[in-house]
Scaffold this active site. Structure first.
Site, PDB file in Angstrom:
ATOM      1  N   TYR A   1       0.824  -1.206   0.000  1.00 41.70           N
ATOM      2  CA  TYR A   1       0.000   0.000   0.000  1.00 41.70           C
ATOM      3  C   TYR A   1       0.858   1.255   0.000  1.00 41.70           C
ATOM      4  CZ  TYR A   1       0.927   0.963   4.944  1.00 41.70           C
ATOM      5  OH  TYR A   1       1.526   1.277   6.131  1.00 41.70           O
TER       6      TYR A   1
ATOM      7  N   LYS B   1       6.441  -1.874   1.894  1.00 35.37           N
ATOM      8  CA  LYS B   1       5.275  -1.305   2.575  1.00 35.37           C
ATOM      9  C   LYS B   1       4.114  -2.289   2.433  1.00 35.37           C
ATOM     10  CE  LYS B   1       3.184   3.313   3.125  1.00 35.37           C
ATOM     11  NZ  LYS B   1       3.524   3.625   4.522  1.00 35.37           N
TER      12      LYS B   1
ATOM     13  N   GLU C   1      12.078   2.467  14.191  1.00 34.72           N
ATOM     14  CA  GLU C   1      11.209   3.560  13.744  1.00 34.72           C
ATOM     15  C   GLU C   1       9.950   3.566  14.600  1.00 34.72           C
ATOM     16  OE1 GLU C   1       9.937   2.841   9.649  1.00 34.72           O
ATOM     17  OE2 GLU C   1       9.974   0.694   9.985  1.00 34.72           O
TER      18      GLU C   1
ATOM     19  N   LEU D   1      11.020   1.506   7.066  1.00 38.46           N
ATOM     20  CA  LEU D   1      10.426   1.961   5.820  1.00 38.46           C
ATOM     21  C   LEU D   1      11.222   3.142   5.284  1.00 38.46           C
ATOM     22  CD1 LEU D   1       7.872   1.550   3.971  1.00 38.46           C
ATOM     23  CD2 LEU D   1       7.054   3.653   5.031  1.00 38.46           C
TER      24      LEU D   1
END
Lengths: 287, 287
Positions: B32, B146, B184, B208
């Site tokens: 996505y 992702k 993250e 990411l």
């Protein structure tokens, strides 16, 4: 048209649909089980229901009546006129409105059961064996939860199939350990036979607590009088093993090579074969 | 009723449905993106399209015309009469028939775009700050893709919200390293300011490759003349940092405490605030 169970109703599968905002699609926010039926009877229904409960606990999804999955599965078999099947159960957190990482307090879980017909098992037939390839175990670290986050397994198993293998064997460098270890197969638990002992990865959270795994550990003790150790082993130890096999609800499969390296003499092992028949005995005798 | 793009058509969202056997549901077999529109204009469309291509490459899903997502998004904004929105793109491998881990050669991907209205951004407003909690980074190891396997982030972010925090900060013990490091946030990249330098985790596959992350690294150089180091740091180093913030396509958020420990003086940092305004400048000036 097959009949499926879907959110309280038994309906044609083409009518069983999910919202594009179902959290199962947006966040892989769901868990599943697969239960086998042979000649109309489910196998190990209790452990599957119990594991579903644990998985739902693991993803903090309360309020599901897991006991109902048994009767729903039974009715699904009858409505589809099936005697032999693998019944897939899926629970997702459902459509909770506009996409948000935050799980709202009020949810409407989506529950679907699908009965996939399977060929009747010949309990006298020898198991289907084949080679395996190793794969980096890149999955999340809570593999004890039977979640729908199966992309890594799907990719690795597809790669195995392309290589002419019947399974991938995941290998992971767990934090704090000084070597890579075999965890499990893409959709199976992995075992080796070594010096008369059966070894498989411990149930420490890094593997699925396989129901067939438990059945085989018990059968090794009870039927073969064989020591079983739940212990980590490396890919090199697997290569040097006397026998290797993988197991799932569907079957036990002797592994005769890994990454092109022949295991022992390249034939299914004697203990593996005995465990295969012990598994079938338990299914048909419902011990 | 909102209009969505769904497999070639612009339709009412209630009519946009997925099969229960869509691989997105069964295997989390999808990726996505989220693109922001402000006052009718998309931001960083090119990097989003490029990252979608990389993600699709990462899950070995070929044949998607990623260039079309820009025009589809633009039309979705117009059809919904929106000026400010976050447009969600999702591609799954679709319904490939009875459930199988093996990816067939012929697939029919499912593509859905949803425009979620957002409040117009006041480019003079200060950012919303808050506390964070740390969380075990139990995700898969290919976080550069992702993918829709977002259950760990959903659970951790929900836990953060329950604790009154605005984000969770993932901490992972990567194989071969002697300490746990911050990777993250649950749906953000994490930064610290330390001795006049900006630090964030390297783009080594464990985080990411955030598009806002890139914008801010560039802005720190270009607008603030500030050194940026893509380097691992520990949770303890984050606690002792001069400033901490997280960023996503949606916003930059100063983090003022972690696990109840106040960071610096507990107020949003000066550099963080400058970067927030630099980000808004880029959005509105479309540099």
């Amino acid at each position: 048209m097959p009949i499926v169970y879907h959110n309280g109703r038994f309906i044609e599968s083409s009518q069983a649909i999910r919202s594009i905002e179902d959290r199962g699609l947006l966040f892989a926010d769901g868990v599943y089980e697969v239960v086998r039926y042979d000649n109309g009877r489910p196998f190990a229904m209790r452990p599957h229901i119990d594991r579903l409960k644990r998985s739902l606990g693991g993803i903090e999804l309360p309020g599901i009546d897991c006991e109902a999955f048994g009767p729903w599965s039974d009715e699904l078999m009858v409505r589809n006129g099936l005697k032999d099947a693998r019944v897939y159960w899926q629970v997702t957190r459902g459509d909770t409105g506009p996409r948000s990482f935050y799980i709202p307090e009020h949810i409407e879980p989506s529950i679907t059961l699908i009965a996939y017909p399977a060929p009747p098992v010949d309990r006298k037939a020898f198991p289907t064996s084949g080679g395996a390839i190793s794969a980096d175990d890149c999955r999340w670290t809570r593999c004890w939860i039977k979640s729908t986050m199966l992309l890594p397994a799907s990719l690795a198993k597809t790669k195995a199939k392309s290589a002419g293998a019947i399974e991938c064997i995941f290998v992971r460098h767990k934090p704090g350990l000084d070597a890579h270890h075999v965890t499990e197969g893409g959709s199976t638990n992995a075992f080796i036979v070594r010096d008369g002992e059966l070894h498989t990865h411990p149930n420490d959270g890094w593997v699925l607590p396989g129901i067939t795994r438990e059945v085989l550990i018990d059968a090794a003790h009870a039927s073969l009088g064989m020591p079983v150790r739940e212990v980590c082993f490396t890919l090199e130890e697997l290569k040097q093993a006397d026998e290797v096999f993988v197991c799932s609800t569907t079957q036990l499969s002797p592994i005769t090579s890994i990454d092109g390296h022949t295991i022992a003499d390249g034939n299914p092992g004697a203990i593996t074969t005995k465990l295969h028949f012990a598994y079938l005995d338990r299914i048909f005798d419902q011990q």
